[in-house]
Design a protein around this motif. Structure first.
Motif, PDB file in Angstrom:
ATOM      1  N   ASN A   1       0.837  -1.202   0.000  1.00 33.62           N
ATOM      2  CA  ASN A   1       0.000   0.000   0.000  1.00 33.62           C
ATOM      3  C   ASN A   1       0.878   1.261   0.000  1.00 33.62           C
ATOM      4  O   ASN A   1       0.613   2.206  -0.742  1.00 33.62           O
ATOM      5  N   LEU A   2       1.909   1.275   0.811  1.00 34.51           N
ATOM      6  CA  LEU A   2       2.825   2.416   0.850  1.00 34.51           C
ATOM      7  C   LEU A   2       3.535   2.606  -0.491  1.00 34.51           C
ATOM      8  O   LEU A   2       3.733   3.740  -0.948  1.00 34.51           O
ATOM      9  N   TYR A   3       3.899   1.520  -1.129  1.00 31.14           N
ATOM     10  CA  TYR A   3       4.546   1.606  -2.433  1.00 31.14           C
ATOM     11  C   TYR A   3       3.589   2.199  -3.475  1.00 31.14           C
ATOM     12  O   TYR A   3       3.985   3.024  -4.302  1.00 31.14           O
ATOM     13  N   ILE A   4       2.329   1.789  -3.448  1.00 33.33           N
ATOM     14  CA  ILE A   4       1.335   2.314  -4.397  1.00 33.33           C
ATOM     15  C   ILE A   4       1.122   3.809  -4.169  1.00 33.33           C
ATOM     16  O   ILE A   4       1.104   4.600  -5.122  1.00 33.33           O
ATOM     17  N   VAL A   5       0.989   4.210  -2.911  1.00 39.26           N
ATOM     18  CA  VAL A   5       0.812   5.630  -2.592  1.00 39.26           C
ATOM     19  C   VAL A   5       2.046   6.428  -3.033  1.00 39.26           C
ATOM     20  O   VAL A   5       1.926   7.512  -3.600  1.00 39.26           O
ATOM     21  N   TYR A   6       3.219   5.882  -2.791  1.00 37.49           N
ATOM     22  CA  TYR A   6       4.466   6.531  -3.203  1.00 37.49           C
ATOM     23  C   TYR A   6       4.511   6.702  -4.717  1.00 37.49           C
ATOM     24  O   TYR A   6       4.893   7.765  -5.224  1.00 37.49           O
ATOM     25  N   SER A   7       4.112   5.672  -5.453  1.00 40.03           N
ATOM     26  CA  SER A   7       4.121   5.742  -6.924  1.00 40.03           C
ATOM     27  C   SER A   7       3.176   6.837  -7.418  1.00 40.03           C
ATOM     28  O   SER A   7       3.522   7.602  -8.330  1.00 40.03           O
ATOM     29  N   LYS A   8       1.985   6.927  -6.831  1.00 42.60           N
ATOM     30  CA  LYS A   8       1.020   7.954  -7.236  1.00 42.60           C
ATOM     31  C   LYS A   8       1.578   9.347  -6.941  1.00 42.60           C
ATOM     32  O   LYS A   8       1.466  10.258  -7.777  1.00 42.60           O
ATOM     33  N   GLN A   9       2.170   9.519  -5.770  1.00 47.44           N
ATOM     34  CA  GLN A   9       2.723  10.825  -5.423  1.00 47.44           C
ATOM     35  C   GLN A   9       3.903  11.184  -6.318  1.00 47.44           C
ATOM     36  O   GLN A   9       4.086  12.343  -6.685  1.00 47.44           O
ATOM     37  N   LYS A  10       4.683  10.194  -6.696  1.00 45.87           N
ATOM     38  CA  LYS A  10       5.812  10.438  -7.579  1.00 45.87           C
ATOM     39  C   LYS A  10       5.333  10.896  -8.957  1.00 45.87           C
ATOM     40  O   LYS A  10       5.881  11.837  -9.532  1.00 45.87           O
ATOM     41  N   LYS A  11       4.275  10.243  -9.478  1.00 44.24           N
ATOM     42  CA  LYS A  11       3.725  10.651 -10.772  1.00 44.24           C
ATOM     43  C   LYS A  11       3.158  12.061 -10.696  1.00 44.24           C
ATOM     44  O   LYS A  11       3.358  12.877 -11.610  1.00 44.24           O
ATOM     45  N   THR A  12       2.448  12.362  -9.614  1.00 43.71           N
ATOM     46  CA  THR A  12       1.889  13.697  -9.439  1.00 43.71           C
ATOM     47  C   THR A  12       3.003  14.739  -9.371  1.00 43.71           C
ATOM     48  O   THR A  12       2.915  15.804  -9.990  1.00 43.71           O
ATOM     49  N   PHE A  13       4.055  14.420  -8.642  1.00 42.39           N
ATOM     50  CA  PHE A  13       5.198  15.331  -8.530  1.00 42.39           C
ATOM     51  C   PHE A  13       5.852  15.558  -9.887  1.00 42.39           C
ATOM     52  O   PHE A  13       6.208  16.688 -10.236  1.00 42.39           O
ATOM     53  N   GLU A  14       6.012  14.493 -10.669  1.00 39.62           N
ATOM     54  CA  GLU A  14       6.619  14.623 -11.999  1.00 39.62           C
ATOM     55  C   GLU A  14       5.763  15.487 -12.920  1.00 39.62           C
ATOM     56  O   GLU A  14       6.285  16.300 -13.689  1.00 39.62           O
ATOM     57  N   LYS A  15       4.428  15.333 -12.824  1.00 42.65           N
ATOM     58  CA  LYS A  15       3.538  16.158 -13.646  1.00 42.65           C
ATOM     59  C   LYS A  15       3.663  17.621 -13.253  1.00 42.65           C
ATOM     60  O   LYS A  15       3.746  18.505 -14.106  1.00 42.65           O
ATOM     61  N   ARG A  16       3.665  17.884 -11.948  1.00 43.66           N
ATOM     62  CA  ARG A  16       3.783  19.267 -11.481  1.00 43.66           C
ATOM     63  C   ARG A  16       5.139  19.852 -11.856  1.00 43.66           C
ATOM     64  O   ARG A  16       5.233  21.022 -12.255  1.00 43.66           O
ATOM     65  N   THR A  17       6.167  19.059 -11.745  1.00 48.83           N
ATOM     66  CA  THR A  17       7.507  19.526 -12.107  1.00 48.83           C
ATOM     67  C   THR A  17       7.572  19.851 -13.595  1.00 48.83           C
ATOM     68  O   THR A  17       8.135  20.876 -13.988  1.00 48.83           O
ATOM     69  N   ALA A  18       6.998  18.986 -14.423  1.00 49.01           N
ATOM     70  CA  ALA A  18       6.984  19.243 -15.866  1.00 49.01           C
ATOM     71  C   ALA A  18       6.212  20.525 -16.175  1.00 49.01           C
ATOM     72  O   ALA A  18       6.643  21.336 -17.012  1.00 49.01           O
ATOM     73  N   SER A  19       5.089  20.713 -15.496  1.00 51.70           N
ATOM     74  CA  SER A  19       4.296  21.919 -15.705  1.00 51.70           C
ATOM     75  C   SER A  19       5.087  23.167 -15.304  1.00 51.70           C
ATOM     76  O   SER A  19       5.092  24.175 -16.021  1.00 51.70           O
ATOM     77  N   LEU A  20       5.769  23.100 -14.181  1.00 47.36           N
ATOM     78  CA  LEU A  20       6.584  24.236 -13.742  1.00 47.36           C
ATOM     79  C   LEU A  20       7.740  24.501 -14.700  1.00 47.36           C
ATOM     80  O   LEU A  20       8.081  25.658 -14.983  1.00 47.36           O
TER      81      LEU A  20
END
Length: 93
Positions: free
Chosen positions: A18-37
């Motif tokens: 469960n922690l790995y899945i949550v981490y993966s989702k947060q990592k994808k969200t972070f990458e999207k935000r970073t790309a947008s910035l």
């Protein structure tokens, strides 16, 4: 006792998954935000470069206008001076 130990191991295993899945989702969200910035930063950098170019052109144009103005003022002064001399010479004669 073994059943309790197995239950704890299984619970631990699902918690890690469960922690790995949550981490993966947060990592994808972070990458999207970073790309947008990064895109925003690139756009701002391009706009800043355009403004710098416009300022350079404005400075060059300002210098050219100053030179032209100085040259025109000199020509006008010379013309007025010659007209004044011509009028003064007519009055003498």
């Amino acid at each position: 006792m073994i059943i309790l130990l197995m239950a704890i191991v299984i619970t631990f295993f699902f918690t890690v998954i469960n922690l790995y899945i949550v981490y993966s989702k947060q990592k994808k969200t972070f990458e999207k935000r970073t790309a947008s910035l990064e895109n925003c930063i690139n756009l701002l950098a391009q706009q800043q470069q355009k403004q710098r170019n416009q300022l350079k052109l404005s400075d060059v144009l300002s210098e050219q206008l100053k030179e032209s103005n100085h040259h025109l003022n000199k020509i006008i002064y010379d013309v007025n001076f010659h007209l004044f001399l011509a009028m003064f010479n007519k009055k003498k004669n």
